[in-house]
Scaffold this motif. Structure first.
Motif, PDB file in Angstrom:
ATOM      1  N   UNK A  26       0.821  -1.198   0.000  1.00 45.57           N
ATOM      2  CA  UNK A  26       0.000   0.000   0.000  1.00 45.57           C
ATOM      3  C   UNK A  26       0.862   1.259   0.000  1.00 45.57           C
ATOM      4  N   UNK A  27       0.251   2.324  -0.444  1.00 43.14           N
ATOM      5  CA  UNK A  27       0.971   3.579  -0.630  1.00 43.14           C
ATOM      6  C   UNK A  27       1.392   4.204   0.698  1.00 43.14           C
ATOM      7  N   UNK A  28       2.543   4.829   0.664  1.00 43.24           N
ATOM      8  CA  UNK A  28       3.041   5.612   1.783  1.00 43.24           C
ATOM      9  C   UNK A  28       3.009   7.074   1.365  1.00 43.24           C
ATOM     10  N   UNK A  29       2.900   7.940   2.338  1.00 44.80           N
ATOM     11  CA  UNK A  29       2.904   9.372   2.075  1.00 44.80           C
ATOM     12  C   UNK A  29       3.814  10.050   3.080  1.00 44.80           C
ATOM     13  N   UNK A  30       4.399  11.160   2.659  1.00 39.52           N
ATOM     14  CA  UNK A  30       5.272  11.926   3.546  1.00 39.52           C
ATOM     15  C   UNK A  30       4.503  13.079   4.156  1.00 39.52           C
ATOM     16  N   UNK A  31       4.875  13.427   5.377  1.00 44.48           N
ATOM     17  CA  UNK A  31       4.352  14.602   6.070  1.00 44.48           C
ATOM     18  C   UNK A  31       2.830  14.631   6.108  1.00 44.48           C
ATOM     19  N   UNK A  32       2.237  13.565   6.620  1.00 40.09           N
ATOM     20  CA  UNK A  32       0.783  13.473   6.739  1.00 40.09           C
ATOM     21  C   UNK A  32       0.321  14.222   7.985  1.00 40.09           C
ATOM     22  N   UNK A  33      -0.629  15.112   7.807  1.00 32.27           N
ATOM     23  CA  UNK A  33      -1.162  15.882   8.933  1.00 32.27           C
ATOM     24  C   UNK A  33      -2.176  15.030   9.688  1.00 32.27           C
ATOM     25  N   UNK A  34      -1.906  14.835  10.960  1.00 32.09           N
ATOM     26  CA  UNK A  34      -2.846  14.227  11.916  1.00 32.09           C
ATOM     27  C   UNK A  34      -2.865  15.227  13.063  1.00 32.09           C
ATOM     28  N   UNK A  35      -3.665  16.290  12.853  1.00 32.08           N
ATOM     29  CA  UNK A  35      -3.652  17.457  13.736  1.00 32.08           C
ATOM     30  C   UNK A  35      -3.711  17.048  15.200  1.00 32.08           C
ATOM     31  N   UNK A  36      -2.896  17.621  16.010  1.00 36.77           N
ATOM     32  CA  UNK A  36      -2.028  18.769  15.760  1.00 36.77           C
ATOM     33  C   UNK A  36      -0.603  18.377  15.310  1.00 36.77           C
ATOM     34  N   UNK A  37      -0.403  17.143  14.907  1.00 37.76           N
ATOM     35  CA  UNK A  37       0.929  16.674  14.554  1.00 37.76           C
ATOM     36  C   UNK A  37       1.054  16.419  13.055  1.00 37.76           C
ATOM     37  N   UNK A  38       2.301  16.294  12.614  1.00 41.61           N
ATOM     38  CA  UNK A  38       2.598  15.894  11.246  1.00 41.61           C
ATOM     39  C   UNK A  38       3.472  14.654  11.323  1.00 41.61           C
ATOM     40  N   UNK A  39       3.001  13.574  10.701  1.00 46.71           N
ATOM     41  CA  UNK A  39       3.707  12.298  10.713  1.00 46.71           C
ATOM     42  C   UNK A  39       4.745  12.320   9.591  1.00 46.71           C
ATOM     43  N   UNK A  40       5.984  11.945   9.900  1.00 51.41           N
ATOM     44  CA  UNK A  40       7.064  11.982   8.914  1.00 51.41           C
ATOM     45  C   UNK A  40       6.754  11.111   7.695  1.00 51.41           C
ATOM     46  N   UNK A  41       6.363   9.871   7.927  1.00 52.77           N
ATOM     47  CA  UNK A  41       6.050   8.928   6.856  1.00 52.77           C
ATOM     48  C   UNK A  41       4.875   8.090   7.343  1.00 52.77           C
ATOM     49  N   UNK A  42       3.860   7.940   6.506  1.00 52.20           N
ATOM     50  CA  UNK A  42       2.666   7.228   6.950  1.00 52.20           C
ATOM     51  C   UNK A  42       2.124   6.325   5.863  1.00 52.20           C
ATOM     52  N   UNK A  43       1.540   5.222   6.305  1.00 53.97           N
ATOM     53  CA  UNK A  43       0.765   4.357   5.432  1.00 53.97           C
ATOM     54  C   UNK A  43      -0.660   4.415   5.970  1.00 53.97           C
TER      55      UNK A  43
END
Length: 121
Positions: A26-43
């Motif tokens: 599955x796709x990964x994404x960089x800098x995903x916003x999960x307010x109030x934080x930003x995840x460096x790399x997320x699936x």
């Protein structure tokens, strides 16, 4: 720091894993916003958050623990990788992230083997 600036100023460790993992599903994404934080790399599909930690995190153990607890309360599995470890073994770090994604998805390999359809016996 705004999301665009974070994407444009990724650490060498983030980029080392990103260049290896971006072609997987599955796709990964960089800098995903999960307010109030930003995840460096997320699936998103696996709900896996990967955080890359540098030496600045030695002084932020409590803050990182709160961040991890918050993300876990939202259903995310969080793994943390030290930048120095990633740079020493980027292929191993990428494999670790892919294995964790597969585990979060119930054992499904993140990049299935090619189909046998159409092969001669």
């Amino acid at each position: 720091m705004p999301e665009r600036a974070l994407r444009n100023n990724s650490t060498p460790a983030e980029l080392a894993v990103w260049h290896r993992i971006s072609r997987f599903r599955p796709a990964f994404t960089r800098q995903l916003v999960e307010a109030p934080f930003i995840i460096d790399l997320a699936c998103r599909q696996a709900k896996l958050a990967v955080e890359f930690d540098g030496s600045q995190h030695l002084d932020s153990v409590e803050r990182d623990a709160r961040r991890t607890a918050y993300l876990q309360s939202k259903g995310w599995t969080v793994i943390r990788l030290w930048n120095s470890d990633v740079l020493a073994n980027p292929d191993g770090a990428t494999l670790h992230v892919l294995e964790k994604a597969a585990e979060c998805l119930g054992g499904t390999h993140p990049q299935p083997l090619p189909s046998r359809e159409g092969r001669e016996r």
